[in-house]
Motif scaffolding. Sequence first.
Motif, PDB file in Angstrom:
ATOM      1  N   GLN A   1       0.844  -1.189   0.000  1.00  0.00           N
ATOM      2  CA  GLN A   1       0.000   0.000   0.000  1.00  0.00           C
ATOM      3  C   GLN A   1       0.880   1.240   0.000  1.00  0.00           C
ATOM      4  O   GLN A   1       1.972   1.239   0.582  1.00  0.00           O
ATOM      5  CB  GLN A   1      -0.871   0.036   1.254  1.00  0.00           C
ATOM      6  N   TYR A   2       0.360   2.310  -0.609  1.00  0.00           N
ATOM      7  CA  TYR A   2       1.151   3.523  -0.769  1.00  0.00           C
ATOM      8  C   TYR A   2       0.242   4.732  -0.636  1.00  0.00           C
ATOM      9  O   TYR A   2      -0.980   4.654  -0.792  1.00  0.00           O
ATOM     10  CB  TYR A   2       1.844   3.534  -2.143  1.00  0.00           C
ATOM     11  N   ARG A   3       0.880   5.883  -0.353  1.00  0.00           N
ATOM     12  CA  ARG A   3       0.179   7.161  -0.372  1.00  0.00           C
ATOM     13  C   ARG A   3       1.055   8.189  -1.066  1.00  0.00           C
ATOM     14  O   ARG A   3       2.284   8.163  -0.978  1.00  0.00           O
ATOM     15  CB  ARG A   3      -0.169   7.627   1.055  1.00  0.00           C
ATOM     16  N   THR A   4       0.388   9.109  -1.766  1.00  0.00           N
ATOM     17  CA  THR A   4       1.080  10.213  -2.407  1.00  0.00           C
ATOM     18  C   THR A   4       0.113  11.386  -2.493  1.00  0.00           C
ATOM     19  O   THR A   4      -1.108  11.192  -2.526  1.00  0.00           O
ATOM     20  CB  THR A   4       1.594   9.824  -3.813  1.00  0.00           C
ATOM     21  N   GLU A   5       0.642  12.587  -2.496  1.00  0.00           N
ATOM     22  CA  GLU A   5      -0.219  13.789  -2.562  1.00  0.00           C
ATOM     23  C   GLU A   5      -0.444  14.203  -4.001  1.00  0.00           C
ATOM     24  O   GLU A   5       0.502  14.394  -4.765  1.00  0.00           O
ATOM     25  CB  GLU A   5       0.436  14.925  -1.777  1.00  0.00           C
ATOM     26  N   ILE A   6      -1.706  14.322  -4.388  1.00  0.00           N
ATOM     27  CA  ILE A   6      -2.086  14.764  -5.728  1.00  0.00           C
ATOM     28  C   ILE A   6      -3.181  15.821  -5.588  1.00  0.00           C
ATOM     29  O   ILE A   6      -4.191  15.589  -4.918  1.00  0.00           O
ATOM     30  CB  ILE A   6      -2.595  13.601  -6.598  1.00  0.00           C
ATOM     31  N   ASP A   7      -2.974  16.977  -6.191  1.00  0.00           N
ATOM     32  CA  ASP A   7      -3.979  18.037  -6.187  1.00  0.00           C
ATOM     33  C   ASP A   7      -4.425  18.381  -4.759  1.00  0.00           C
ATOM     34  O   ASP A   7      -5.614  18.620  -4.505  1.00  0.00           O
ATOM     35  CB  ASP A   7      -5.179  17.630  -7.057  1.00  0.00           C
ATOM     36  N   GLY A   8      -3.490  18.381  -3.821  1.00  0.00           N
ATOM     37  CA  GLY A   8      -3.783  18.796  -2.465  1.00  0.00           C
ATOM     38  C   GLY A   8      -4.312  17.713  -1.548  1.00  0.00           C
ATOM     39  O   GLY A   8      -4.529  17.973  -0.359  1.00  0.00           O
TER      40      GLY A   8
ATOM     41  N   PRO B   1     -11.727  15.378   1.122  1.00  0.00           N
ATOM     42  CA  PRO B   1     -11.725  16.771   0.664  1.00  0.00           C
ATOM     43  C   PRO B   1     -12.320  17.693   1.717  1.00  0.00           C
ATOM     44  O   PRO B   1     -13.372  17.414   2.297  1.00  0.00           O
ATOM     45  CB  PRO B   1     -12.597  16.735  -0.593  1.00  0.00           C
ATOM     46  N   GLY B   2     -11.642  18.821   1.954  1.00  0.00           N
ATOM     47  CA  GLY B   2     -12.131  19.816   2.898  1.00  0.00           C
ATOM     48  C   GLY B   2     -12.921  20.921   2.222  1.00  0.00           C
ATOM     49  O   GLY B   2     -13.471  21.789   2.891  1.00  0.00           O
ATOM     50  N   ARG B   3     -12.961  20.892   0.880  1.00  0.00           N
ATOM     51  CA  ARG B   3     -13.725  21.869   0.102  1.00  0.00           C
ATOM     52  C   ARG B   3     -14.496  21.134  -0.981  1.00  0.00           C
ATOM     53  O   ARG B   3     -14.199  19.990  -1.316  1.00  0.00           O
ATOM     54  CB  ARG B   3     -12.788  22.902  -0.551  1.00  0.00           C
ATOM     55  N   THR B   4     -15.465  21.810  -1.545  1.00  0.00           N
ATOM     56  CA  THR B   4     -16.237  21.215  -2.632  1.00  0.00           C
ATOM     57  C   THR B   4     -15.410  21.179  -3.910  1.00  0.00           C
ATOM     58  O   THR B   4     -14.386  21.842  -4.037  1.00  0.00           O
ATOM     59  CB  THR B   4     -17.519  22.024  -2.886  1.00  0.00           C
ATOM     60  N   GLY B   5     -15.891  20.422  -4.859  1.00  0.00           N
ATOM     61  CA  GLY B   5     -15.264  20.396  -6.171  1.00  0.00           C
ATOM     62  C   GLY B   5     -14.673  19.065  -6.579  1.00  0.00           C
ATOM     63  O   GLY B   5     -14.290  18.886  -7.735  1.00  0.00           O
ATOM     64  N   TRP B   6     -14.608  18.101  -5.649  1.00  0.00           N
ATOM     65  CA  TRP B   6     -14.029  16.809  -5.982  1.00  0.00           C
ATOM     66  C   TRP B   6     -15.105  15.899  -6.585  1.00  0.00           C
ATOM     67  O   TRP B   6     -15.588  14.966  -5.955  1.00  0.00           O
ATOM     68  CB  TRP B   6     -13.379  16.180  -4.759  1.00  0.00           C
ATOM     69  N   ASP B   7     -15.454  16.191  -7.848  1.00  0.00           N
ATOM     70  CA  ASP B   7     -16.375  15.329  -8.580  1.00  0.00           C
ATOM     71  C   ASP B   7     -15.585  14.284  -9.353  1.00  0.00           C
ATOM     72  O   ASP B   7     -14.354  14.208  -9.265  1.00  0.00           O
ATOM     73  CB  ASP B   7     -17.268  16.165  -9.503  1.00  0.00           C
ATOM     74  N   THR B   8     -16.272  13.463 -10.126  1.00  0.00           N
ATOM     75  CA  THR B   8     -15.581  12.366 -10.808  1.00  0.00           C
ATOM     76  C   THR B   8     -14.618  12.872 -11.880  1.00  0.00           C
ATOM     77  O   THR B   8     -13.609  12.217 -12.164  1.00  0.00           O
ATOM     78  CB  THR B   8     -16.579  11.383 -11.427  1.00  0.00           C
ATOM     79  N   ALA B   9     -14.885  14.026 -12.471  1.00  0.00           N
ATOM     80  CA  ALA B   9     -13.960  14.570 -13.464  1.00  0.00           C
ATOM     81  C   ALA B   9     -12.636  14.974 -12.809  1.00  0.00           C
ATOM     82  O   ALA B   9     -11.554  14.726 -13.365  1.00  0.00           O
ATOM     83  CB  ALA B   9     -14.595  15.769 -14.171  1.00  0.00           C
ATOM     84  N   ARG B  10     -12.719  15.577 -11.630  1.00  0.00           N
ATOM     85  CA  ARG B  10     -11.481  15.970 -10.948  1.00  0.00           C
ATOM     86  C   ARG B  10     -10.713  14.743 -10.467  1.00  0.00           C
ATOM     87  O   ARG B  10      -9.472  14.705 -10.527  1.00  0.00           O
ATOM     88  CB  ARG B  10     -11.805  16.885  -9.775  1.00  0.00           C
ATOM     89  N   ILE B  11     -11.444  13.731  -9.997  1.00  0.00           N
ATOM     90  CA  ILE B  11     -10.788  12.490  -9.594  1.00  0.00           C
ATOM     91  C   ILE B  11     -10.090  11.854 -10.785  1.00  0.00           C
ATOM     92  O   ILE B  11      -8.962  11.353 -10.667  1.00  0.00           O
ATOM     93  CB  ILE B  11     -11.807  11.525  -8.970  1.00  0.00           C
ATOM     94  N   ALA B  12     -10.731  11.899 -11.953  1.00  0.00           N
ATOM     95  CA  ALA B  12     -10.119  11.342 -13.157  1.00  0.00           C
ATOM     96  C   ALA B  12      -8.781  12.011 -13.454  1.00  0.00           C
ATOM     97  O   ALA B  12      -7.793  11.342 -13.795  1.00  0.00           O
ATOM     98  CB  ALA B  12     -11.063  11.504 -14.346  1.00  0.00           C
ATOM     99  N   GLY B  13      -8.727  13.323 -13.308  1.00  0.00           N
ATOM    100  CA  GLY B  13      -7.472  14.027 -13.526  1.00  0.00           C
ATOM    101  C   GLY B  13      -6.401  13.595 -12.539  1.00  0.00           C
ATOM    102  O   GLY B  13      -5.222  13.469 -12.902  1.00  0.00           O
TER     103      GLY B  13
END
Length: 405
Positions: free
Chosen positions: A96-103, A171-183
Amino acid sequence: MSAGLGAGAPQAQAATVAGLTLPPAGKDIQRFDLHVPQSALNDLRRRLASARLPEAETVDDVSQGVRIDRLRGLVAYWRTRYDWRELEARLNRLGQYRTEIDGLGIHFLHIRSPHADALPVILNHGWPGSFVEFLDVIGPLTDPTRYGGSARDAFHVVIPSMPGHGFSDRPGRTGWDTARIAGAWVELMRRLGYRRYIAQGGDWGGSVTTQMARLRPSGLLGVHLNLPEFMLTNTPLGDSTPEEQAAIAQQQVFGAQGSGYFQEQGTRPQTVGYGLADSPTGQAAWIYEKFTDWTDSDHRPEQVLGHERMLDDITLYWLTNTGASSARLYWEFYQDTHELTVLDLPVGVSVFPAELVRTPRVWAEKAYKNLVYFNDDIAAGGHFAAFEQPGIFTKELRSYARLVR
């Protein structure tokens, strides 16, 4: 999306395990080994032992929801027989791994095949699923010769946890929809060094996979879906053929009888989250209902999943306290209008017989201009395809991948 909503909130709320905050993820890829404190497992059993249940349902079927005798049995098994440590050890062995992407800190499993020419694949889960859904397909996908297959069908496997799910940050703010997850997933595959790969998904994972295809990143060869994104849209695709009429009837039944959870999580995820955070019995019922209704099991998911595998998934939601954060993906969905996403890269669709809505081929052809694989003659399986039927799922993914490798 309304940019002002949640503007004062932190961008990310760190992932937790049983109340312990995980170390912050960085831009590099960090190994993540898991050990849940025994005190958290003891607290779970204490809460299960003191659960207060309502009276029994007044019908002889599941039309009012989870039957009380089934839930009692599941909770008793969870309290007295289930062993979280077995899953924990399995995950640590896999890697298992973790990395920071888009905050956000993103958690993922990454299992490389022993075969040098293996094709990378990213497997995308939905709700109330998790990476747990795919555990039994990892071996056959990464090392097919060990399971009676051919080396030409080998995959390197990446299984991320969606934001707000599992060991990924919330997420602590709105905006994490499936399109943003895809990116974010495109960036994850780039960061892992994969220049040629495919993506697979169903449920929300199908939407994320579709959005990855819409982005057309360099190296994405194609996508395979077991529940296409357009099942979530309001786009009329037709109503003339018997197959289309049957699919529309299934959509209507789901809307009238099975969509209460969707409405609640899509409009009031915070409210429903309080009960899910406080009561493991409530969390179990919330997820077990979907295993009951959405598996190919005649409303007896124990017969195809077993108590252990169902409780692996349920316990993951409980220990990470992600009832509310996972529900917010439904809220994000409700914030925008949704039109048909038309794709022109190679698409494969596998229609499992007990899926909520069985995709007619004519609908898939309207959405996917390069539909290279379509199979609606599958022997068994429902909404949780890889979880229920790992052998059939593996065969379907291999059949599609042979066309695009």
